[in-house]
Design an enzyme around this catalytic site. Structure first.
Site, PDB file in Angstrom:
ATOM      1  N   CYS A  16      -4.399 -38.489  36.962  1.00 50.50           N
ATOM      2  CA  CYS A  16      -3.159 -39.106  36.457  1.00 50.50           C
ATOM      3  C   CYS A  16      -3.048 -40.574  36.876  1.00 50.50           C
ATOM      4  CB  CYS A  16      -1.959 -38.332  37.004  1.00 50.50           C
ATOM      5  SG  CYS A  16      -0.386 -39.095  36.589  1.00 50.50           S
TER       6      CYS A  16
HETATM    7  N1  MHO Z   1       1.991 -33.758  35.132  1.00 54.13           N
HETATM    8  C1  MHO Z   1       2.327 -35.157  35.067  1.00 54.13           C
HETATM    9  C2  MHO Z   1       1.288 -35.954  34.376  1.00 54.13           C
HETATM   10  C3  MHO Z   1       1.545 -37.380  34.390  1.00 54.13           C
HETATM   11  S1  MHO Z   1       0.151 -38.318  34.425  1.00 54.13           S
HETATM   12  C4  MHO Z   1       0.665 -39.831  33.883  1.00 54.13           C
HETATM   13  C5  MHO Z   1       3.699 -35.281  34.446  1.00 54.13           C
HETATM   14  O1  MHO Z   1       4.648 -35.241  35.181  1.00 54.13           O
HETATM   15  O2  MHO Z   1       3.849 -35.438  33.240  1.00 54.13           O
HETATM   16  O3  MHO Z   1      -0.711 -37.838  33.359  1.00 54.13           O
END
Ligand code: MHO
Length: 209
Positions: A16
């Site tokens: 991420c």
């Molecule tokens: N599970 C995360 C992913 C964000 S990252 C920018 C969320 O809160 O959406 O891919």
């Protein structure tokens, strides 16, 4: 003031990109960070439709303060390079691990570092890709300095800089890592001390750390 020699740019994908930006942003010698999409073929990717790109961070750094090799060390230490589709709760091709190299020297250093990483364990394969750097597409503003934006306290301490200014700010890059608690311990302590100092003096705005 900026130095009178050129800054350098390195691009990495390690899960991420909110977290990737935080990991690199707080290092001394990193001048600016930008999250974006890289490594795929889709033109003009966006968050909800990034195609075959990986979530990436572009790191602008002062090579006299921090070296490419040191950035590689941080890259390896900051994620699980043995997961094909990324680490933790985020799973998918967009979270893959990639070192985007620009030129033969970076490619060599990346290759050496990957071999060293692989030697640490024989039972699992390092899946990190080493790929020639192509177009880096900056992500939407709401993804830039995402961790910092979750802290109204830190933003206020910076004088509530407008969003565009945050994107280019070295201080914002540092505090973004601090907000995510992803700075190396020494840097985390240094920022703690600076913030405490400002709060004690009642001085309104944090300008640097
Ligand atoms: N599970 C995360 C992913 C964000 S990252 C920018 C969320 O809160 O959406 O891919």
């Amino acid at each position: 003031p900026p130095p009178d020699y050129p800054l350098k740019i390195a691009v990495f994908a390690l899960g991420c990109f909110w977290r990737s930006e935080a990991v690199f942003g707080c290092l001394n010698g990193v001048v600016r960070t930008t999250v974006g999409y890289c490594g795929g073929s889709k033109l003009n990717p966006v968050y909800r439709s990034l195609g075959d790109h990986a979530e990436s961070v572009q790191v602008e750094y002062d090579p006299k303060v921090i070296s490419y090799t040191q950035l590689l060390d941080v890259f390896w230490a900051s994620h699980d390079s043995r997961q094909v589709f990324g680490q933790g709760p985020d799973v998918g091709n967009q979270y893959r691990s990639v070192i985007f190299t620009n030129g033969t020297e970076e490619r060599r250093l990346a290759g050496v570092s990957k071999e060293r990483e692989q030697l640490k364990s024989r039972s699992s394969v390092v899946v990190t890709q080493i790929q020639q750097l192509g177009t880096f597409y900056p992500a939407e503003p709401e993804h830039q300095k995402f961790e910092l934006k979750q802290s109204p306290f830190l933003r206020q301490l910076m004088g509530n800089l407008p969003e565009v200014d945050l994107e280019n700010s070295s201080l914002a890059a540092k505090l973004n890592g601090y907000a995510a608690e992803l700075c190396p311990p020494g840097i985390q302590k240094q920022i703690d001390a600076k913030i405490n100092d400002i709060l004690r003096k009642g001085w309104p705005v944090l300008r640097d750390v």
